[in-house]
Design an enzyme around this catalytic site. Sequence first.
Site, mmCIF file in Angstrom:
data_model
loop_
_atom_site.group_PDB
_atom_site.id
_atom_site.type_symbol
_atom_site.label_atom_id
_atom_site.label_comp_id
_atom_site.label_asym_id
_atom_site.label_seq_id
_atom_site.Cartn_x
_atom_site.Cartn_y
_atom_site.Cartn_z
ATOM 1 N N PRO A 1 1.669 8.773 -2.725
ATOM 2 C CA PRO A 1 2.290 8.526 -3.958
ATOM 3 C C PRO A 1 3.349 9.543 -4.297
ATOM 4 O O PRO A 1 4.351 9.339 -5.006
ATOM 5 C CB PRO A 1 1.285 8.561 -5.054
ATOM 6 C CG PRO A 1 0.086 9.041 -4.393
ATOM 7 C CD PRO A 1 0.050 8.766 -3.168
ATOM 8 N N GLU B 1 14.178 2.290 0.747
ATOM 9 C CA GLU B 1 15.498 1.875 0.163
ATOM 10 C C GLU B 1 15.663 1.171 -1.012
ATOM 11 O O GLU B 1 16.629 0.947 -1.644
ATOM 12 C CB GLU B 1 16.187 0.864 1.601
ATOM 13 C CG GLU B 1 16.690 1.653 2.577
ATOM 14 C CD GLU B 1 16.914 0.961 3.814
ATOM 15 O OE1 GLU B 1 17.967 0.471 4.246
ATOM 16 O OE2 GLU B 1 15.924 0.356 4.501
ATOM 17 N N ARG C 1 0.784 -1.295 0.039
ATOM 18 C CA ARG C 1 0.011 -0.073 -0.024
ATOM 19 C C ARG C 1 0.756 1.503 -0.018
ATOM 20 O O ARG C 1 1.748 1.167 0.684
ATOM 21 C CB ARG C 1 -1.030 0.040 1.082
ATOM 22 C CG ARG C 1 -1.860 1.279 1.316
ATOM 23 C CD ARG C 1 -2.302 1.346 2.599
ATOM 24 N NE ARG C 1 -3.428 0.445 3.166
ATOM 25 C CZ ARG C 1 -4.632 0.241 2.792
ATOM 26 N NH1 ARG C 1 -5.160 1.370 2.254
ATOM 27 N NH2 ARG C 1 -5.153 -0.639 3.181
ATOM 28 N N GLY D 1 7.082 -0.355 2.457
ATOM 29 C CA GLY D 1 8.053 0.454 2.790
ATOM 30 C C GLY D 1 8.861 0.423 1.443
ATOM 31 O O GLY D 1 8.981 -0.184 0.507
#
Lengths: 351, 744
Positions: free
Chosen positions: B637, B710, B633, B707
């Site tokens: 954005p 990274e 999710r 997440g």
Amino acid sequence: MNRFEYVRPRSVAEAVAAGAVPGSAYLAAGTNLLDLMKIGVARPGRLVDLNHLPGLDGIEHQADGAVRIGAQVRNADLAHDPGFRRRFPAVAEALLSGASAQLRNAATVGGNLLQRTRCAWFQDTASACNRRDPGSGCDARGGENRLHAVLGWSEHCIATHPSDFCVPLAALDAVVEVEGPTGRREIALRDFHLLPGTTPERESVLAPGELVVALRLPAEAAGFAAHARYAKLRERTSYAFAVVSAAAALRIVDGRIVAARLALGGVAAKPWRAEEAEAALAGAAPEAAAFRRAAEAALAAARPSGDNAFKIELARRIAVRALTLAAAGTPERLPALPASPFAPLSGGRHV
Amino acid sequence: MSETRQMRHGSSIGQPVTRRDGLLKVTGQARFAADNHPAGLLHAVLAVSRIARGRVAALDLPAARAHPGVVEVMVTANRLALALHPDDKSVPFSFKLDLLQDDRVRYAGQPIAVVIAATLEAATEAAALLAPRYEAGPVEVTLDAPGGYVPESVGVGDPGEMRHGDVEAGLRAAARRIEATYETPLQFHNAMEPHGVVAAWEGDALSLDMPTQGLALTRMRLAALLGIRAEDIHIRSPFIGGGFGSKLLSGPQVLGILAARLVGRPVKLVLTRAQMYGPVTHRSPTRQTLRLGAARDGALTAIHHHVRTATSRHDDFLEPSAGVSHTLYAAPAIATTNEAVRLDTGTPGFMRAPGEASGSIALESAIDEMAHACGMDPLEFRLRNYAEVEPVSGKPFSSKALRECYAEGAARFGWAGRPLAPRQMRDEDGLLVGWGVGTATFPAIMFQAEARAVLRRDGTGLVESGTHDMGQGAWTAFAQIGADSLGLDLDRLEFRAGHSDLPNAGIAGGSGHTATAGGAIHAAGAQAIARLTEIAVADPRSPLFGAGNVGVVARGGRLLRRDDESRGEAYADILARAGLDSVEGRGSAAADPAAAERYAMHAHGAVFAEVKVDPELGQIRATRLVGAFAAGRIINPRLVRSQYYGGMIWGLSFALHERAAMDPRTGRVMNADLAEYHVPVNADVPSVEAILVEEQDPHVNALGIKGVGEIGITGTAGAIANAIWHATGTRIRRFPVAIEELGR
């Protein structure tokens, strides 16, 4: 940063008098000097601030066709001066290929001539460096020195001069006007910087207290305007010093080179005028074979100072590139990525 | 595009809300730690070691103390006693600290004294006047150092060796084999905001302005070191100018706090850029050997990923580069092995995607080499070896939209029609053009977090959680989650974050902050709503009386009957009638061990790169990057796209620019400034696009968040390396790619 005396002279004569006191340094934009003071490489006892001196910030197009540039003219102002840019496009291109927009807005013409090497061991006060600390040795030798000099170096120093601006200036026979305790004199830019020899701490021919007040490009230099380029190889697309660079200027008549100028950057402790190459080009057709011969001649005396043999071939290639671009003709407007291999040749695209 | 797709009526989650701190930052009003100047502030400056091993034999203290403006010089002899040895790690994710405990030097750049003065300039000059004399020992600072050992674990508790199937048999059976060694460089943290602290003591209470990615952990370790109560330490960290794994508690920050104690005045200590190259962790170099086998049809038969890396002589962190090979490609036999060597450097640590970033560039390069050996398109090869389940564990993925990432990324990039052979494409100016792809991956990690949510009688809400905004937009995303959890519009919510007195939000690390603290906030809001609902449905005067069985929904500051939304009541009215000022909920979140046992949980992505290379000069430019990522999710954005951009640009930096030049004779970094330690500039990234690929994950956590912090750096570096090969026909295996590798 050490404690220092700050002097703000009102005239060039006052500046020179103040600057002649041992331990003094002239402060222009400070984009190099203040950095060096912060890391302890430069520790002047007094700063003589040139920023408020009258009469050093003009660009004069003189009657004989020469241009005289005050030492305090900012890099960006010079590069964007329409008359200057039209007549000395390779110089403008070199200026705009250097540093960042912010630095170019601050940095000055006089300061650029006198900027110090980027050699990491020069900047690291814990290292031996004959240039910073005469007689201490040279830790660049034996270190990672892939970007160090391949021409004119000595066992005492293998540093390079980082300026882009000085490279076309050397090619175009610029003259430095100097005011000193014993009066005024002029120095050809190609004689202005010194190779290290046994005294790398002597970086220019300036005597103590001498102040650069102006830079002159002779009328003859404008005769190359139709075929003058600067090409710069670097490790990122912008905001990087040259790995190698070249300024090329040609006068082409009836398909023949009648006069050629070539200087290299990033290869020596001074901007490297390549007269052998110029001689090789005189009378030749502006073609790849001639450019390659010229580049060979320019680097004939080159030898690696460490793990930088690759730079010799890259210097040849950047010379060929600059000559090729110059022969193709100075573009109507400078590319958005000045001097970059990624500047479009075919026009149209901006970046 | 994705923005509209993810927008839902009445919901803040999924909306491309602009940063709540945007205006503050662009107008210079956001107050970072070093912007604080309490009355009586003194300035502290570190003196750092210029040798990498040995001891400090002498410091010229009289010269430093005599310098005008100097108040004190803190050295081993007068540094206040600590309650815990700085080598003792009292909290997770911590490292040994150098707090002037003795005269030993373990790396160049180690603090050896702290000068405290009235001005920054006076302190800086006095630090130089200390003119240390050293007794220096010989140093080893490269992977070529002799010796080494086989570590039991790498990263944070990952196994040092992992074997699945029989790799040697797989290699023997292979029709195609490749073996190649890739080298990644020493990299240092260069967040825009250097580490620093403004410390003020009042008795035994300590007030700190200090950037940290882990307020609670930092407070706990400080309490243990200083021997004071955690509740007496108040850390403000509203804005962090980038952390990337380096901003847990650093030694220099503790020294600033001790300096303030020593002089009895508030003290500011901020690292110079150069001082970041030592005591605040770095990414160690790696040398990775990949052995791959494939059958004639391109199916991998074996992957062996071996890593040699380094840690400091005195502490342990090993870049876990081989981990990516556990999850990315299906192969019947996979082995990962590690060896390590101890060096005279600071201790390496967490730097954005530790392990995944460095491992990905090697694995993705090797995969590309094998695709070429098999005569296959590199994207087709990756799809041929698509892992339907996590290869080493055999677990199903909680969700995995990598196939969609490949498809959407390839379509947007225009991958179709890419010539198989290298050195086939030129642009109109004769520059070589190449296209490459890399797969991105990062695990979905959860830590632990708590939050508090309050509904107030005036109809507004308050959410509190000590979260960390490192520039990624956490302040905004958490507020969006908080607003939804309380059924409020975003402008009716007050969100408090960035302070150690607030509920423990865990750490902003491992790309797990939004999932973890967001989960806690969501639970807290749900509890507050549940309490309010209990009040309303039990109150005969409420239109919701008796709605307990059918349930209610909370939206727009009102509770509504689920079966009839025309019947509802404003929160304010419910509270007013009940005579309450507020109702409160508390929430927490942590990983669900049962789900983690059943499922492999990872975000994925596909990055496509176009590079141009000057055929004579060898200069490289990544002219186009397209990344497509699926990370569960998406809360916001706009912010997520920005995170992907940042990660991809760092990936580009990894491939082309970033490298610390450490002098092997001295252990000093010779390019410790941003003029010479290259990172990309705008001209290096003319075109970056990020596509947010839809992915719903019912298992990973309550909100379905994986997440995004990274993953962008992974995949990208490999895609660029592969594009360089495709442009030039030259396979570069040492990063960043040096100009001399191609200009010959």
